[in-house]
Design a protein around this motif. Structure first.
Motif, PDB file in Angstrom:
ATOM      1  N   GLU A  78     -12.084  -3.216   6.418  1.00 61.12           N
ATOM      2  CA  GLU A  78     -11.747  -3.393   5.020  1.00 61.12           C
ATOM      3  C   GLU A  78     -10.475  -2.565   4.903  1.00 61.12           C
ATOM      4  OE1 GLU A  78     -15.531  -4.299   2.095  1.00 61.12           O
ATOM      5  OE2 GLU A  78     -15.410  -2.487   3.121  1.00 61.12           O
ATOM      6  N   ILE A  79     -10.574  -1.363   5.312  1.00 64.76           N
ATOM      7  CA  ILE A  79      -9.395  -0.461   5.235  1.00 64.76           C
ATOM      8  C   ILE A  79      -8.118  -1.087   5.889  1.00 64.76           C
ATOM      9  CG2 ILE A  79      -8.231   1.712   5.595  1.00 64.76           C
ATOM     10  CD1 ILE A  79     -11.212   2.886   5.526  1.00 64.76           C
ATOM     11  N   GLU A  80      -8.360  -1.733   7.025  1.00 62.72           N
ATOM     12  CA  GLU A  80      -7.164  -1.933   7.606  1.00 62.72           C
ATOM     13  C   GLU A  80      -6.494  -3.233   7.029  1.00 62.72           C
ATOM     14  OE1 GLU A  80      -6.685  -2.995  12.511  1.00 62.72           O
ATOM     15  OE2 GLU A  80      -8.479  -2.203  11.856  1.00 62.72           O
ATOM     16  N   GLU A  81      -7.648  -3.920   6.258  1.00 64.58           N
ATOM     17  CA  GLU A  81      -6.846  -5.209   5.429  1.00 64.58           C
ATOM     18  C   GLU A  81      -5.915  -4.442   4.402  1.00 64.58           C
ATOM     19  OE1 GLU A  81      -9.547  -7.948   3.866  1.00 64.58           O
ATOM     20  OE2 GLU A  81     -10.106  -8.471   5.782  1.00 64.58           O
ATOM     21  N   GLU A  82      -6.108  -3.348   3.805  1.00 67.34           N
ATOM     22  CA  GLU A  82      -5.347  -2.809   2.892  1.00 67.34           C
ATOM     23  C   GLU A  82      -4.083  -2.309   3.526  1.00 67.34           C
ATOM     24  OE1 GLU A  82      -6.024  -2.437  -0.443  1.00 67.34           O
ATOM     25  OE2 GLU A  82      -7.588  -3.834  -0.019  1.00 67.34           O
ATOM     26  N   LEU A  83      -3.955  -2.051   4.792  1.00 66.98           N
ATOM     27  CA  LEU A  83      -2.809  -1.476   5.308  1.00 66.98           C
ATOM     28  C   LEU A  83      -1.819  -2.483   5.556  1.00 66.98           C
ATOM     29  CD1 LEU A  83      -4.110   1.003   8.047  1.00 66.98           C
ATOM     30  CD2 LEU A  83      -3.726   1.252   5.593  1.00 66.98           C
ATOM     31  N   VAL A  84      -0.284  -1.916   5.321  1.00 62.42           N
ATOM     32  CA  VAL A  84       0.749  -2.585   5.840  1.00 62.42           C
ATOM     33  C   VAL A  84       1.191  -2.271   7.200  1.00 62.42           C
ATOM     34  CG1 VAL A  84       3.134  -3.168   5.221  1.00 62.42           C
ATOM     35  CG2 VAL A  84       1.603  -2.586   3.207  1.00 62.42           C
ATOM     36  N   ILE A  85       1.046  -3.343   8.075  1.00 62.30           N
ATOM     37  CA  ILE A  85       1.298  -3.061   9.401  1.00 62.30           C
ATOM     38  C   ILE A  85       2.043  -3.933  10.153  1.00 62.30           C
ATOM     39  CG2 ILE A  85       0.226  -2.643  11.792  1.00 62.30           C
ATOM     40  CD1 ILE A  85      -2.070  -1.091  10.705  1.00 62.30           C
ATOM     41  N   LEU A  86       3.054  -3.638  10.548  1.00 58.68           N
ATOM     42  CA  LEU A  86       3.960  -4.736  11.155  1.00 58.68           C
ATOM     43  C   LEU A  86       3.438  -5.573  12.428  1.00 58.68           C
ATOM     44  CD1 LEU A  86       7.430  -2.994  10.992  1.00 58.68           C
ATOM     45  CD2 LEU A  86       6.440  -4.606   9.521  1.00 58.68           C
TER      46      LEU A  86
END
Lengths: 87, 355
Positions: free
Chosen positions: B347-355
């Protein structure tokens, strides 16, 4: 007064030119070439030097690469110096 | 307006070096698995050492992380202004005004909710043009009107004055906040672009304009999607920011009523269509607006990166650094907050802006 003297003045000026030959001898032109090349090198180094100082401020290890990069355009002057030996 | 030659080489070299020391994507994966105190320790061993040490005695846990992030961000952006000279300074300062806007918004909100001024201060990011003295005085006032008076030498005064009347009628802060946002975005393009027809077609200046237009377009798209999604009965025209290419005002007002048409309109645009295709797909089949907003952020970041490699010694590299740094701060904050409330790693990973 000045108008009357005009043609004579021109004569004198033209004769003077004939007597002294070309304004710029080969050596003079070569010196100018070196000078201009040095100016160009200086201009190129301006940007590189600024960037190098910036990089050094962030990371001390950049001192040597920065120094090398900064003096690279100096080759311009060395190449231009060849002209001096040719003429 | 400052005078003198600008020094893009120097600023670029420093900015690129700092850009390189930002957290990599693998670091985020590591951080996701840590708790708040482990994150703080991780930060202490990196860029954020000084801030963590300074604030460590007063705060702990997620608050410590958050304040350290804010302070570090402010420090870096203030540095940018210190280094740059001439036209470069103008362009950077103009972009960093977004923190002024943020600060003024925060202060107004604080006054509105009668929050203690010390508490407001911790949320400010001192990276903009407004100096500390002005901010201090702003924090002391008790009425929104006085705060606006305090800004009377800045560009925000006139728009705030106008919006204040609306605020008095409706009692909603939205009017004031919109006025600030619009003032910021409309000043961005001032004197670099004199209208759609006589913009420079190529060169660093043209790319700078392109980037800012992309930012304005994305902002408009985001506002439009939010309005369309929430179905709120608000006048879209009052949210519209001029200067973008994606919408004009009438188009926007028409499209907000029709969600699918709005998505199609963005996807069909030839400048952004390809870049955003992945995000558009997700937007169509999922109903997560957050995902799409992250995709917009990522697209803007990638866009800035491309621009900065086309013209190495231009302001684009600085803009791309500003965006990347903001993204880092937001990502770390999201991880810390997410861990605090006990979200799953995915869930946290979805919140991140990762290229």
């Amino acid at each position: 007064m000045v108008l009357e003297l005009g043609p004579e003045l021109a004569d004198v000026a033209l004769q003077a030119e004939e007597a002294s030959g070309p304004t710029l001898e080969n050596e003079g032109a070569a010196a100018l070439a070196v000078g201009l090349a040095a100016l160009a090198a200086g201009y190129a180094e301006r940007g590189i030097g600024a960037a190098a100082v910036g990089a050094m401020a962030e990371d001390d290890d950049m001192f040597v690469p920065g120094l090398i990069m900064t003096v690279l355009p100096e080759t311009l002057v060395i190449l231009a110096l060849v002209v001096v030996f040719i003429v | 307006m400052s005078v003198g030659a600008s020094n893009p080489e120097y600023v670029n070299a420093r900015v690129r070096s700092r850009r390189a020391s930002l957290f990599a994507d693998e670091d985020y994966r590591k951080l996701i698995r840590m708790g708040p105190s482990a994150i703080a320790r991780f930060m202490e061993e990196s860029e954020y050492e000084r801030e963590i040490n300074e604030l460590g005695a007063r705060f702990s846990g997620v608050d410590l992380i958050e304040y350290a992030l804010n302070r570090n961000l402010a420090k870096h952006f203030q540095d940018l202004l210190d280094w740059s000279e001439g036209r470069l300074y103008d362009l950077i300062a103009r972009y960093l005004r977004k923190f002024d806007v943020w600060n003024v918004k925060t202060i107004i909100r604080g006054i509105y909710t009668e929050t203690d001024s010390e508490e407001i201060r911790t949320d400010l990011i001192m990276a903009g043009e407004l100096d500390e003295a002005t901010i201090d005085r702003l924090l002391e006032v008790e009425e929104i009107e006085d705060a606006i008076e305090m800004l009377n030498r800045t560009i925000y005064y006139d728009p705030l004055r106008e919006a204040y009347e609306e605020f008095e009628e409706t009692g909603a802060l939205v009017a004031l906040e919109n006025a600030l946002d619009r003032e910021f975005y409309e000043h961005l393009l001032e004197d670099v672009s004199s209208g759609p027809l006589n913009e420079p077609q190529e060169g660093p200046e043209a790319k700078y304009i392109e980037f800012l237009q992309a930012e304005i377009d994305f902002r408009n798209a985001r506002n439009a999607l939010r309005l369309a999604r929430s179905g709120a009965d608000l006048d879209p025209a009052s949210y519209y920011i001029e200067g973008g290419l994606l919408f004009d005002q009438t188009e926007l007002s028409r499209l907000v009523g029709d969600y699918d048409a709005l998505v199609d309109h963005i996807a069909d645009n030839k400048r952004y269509g390809d870049r955003l295709s992945g995000a558009m797909g997700r937007l169509r089949d999922a109903d997560s607006l957050i995902q799409f907003e992250h995709a917009l952020d990522a697209a803007l970041l990638e866009y800035a990166d491309t621009l900065s490699s086309i013209y190495p010694a231009s302001v684009s590299a600085v803009l791309s650094y500003i965006l990347a740094k903001e993204r880092e701060v937001e990502n770390i904050r999201a991880i810390a907050r997410g861990r605090e409330v006990g979200l799953e790693e995915s869930e946290i990973e979805e919140e991140l802006v990762i290229l």
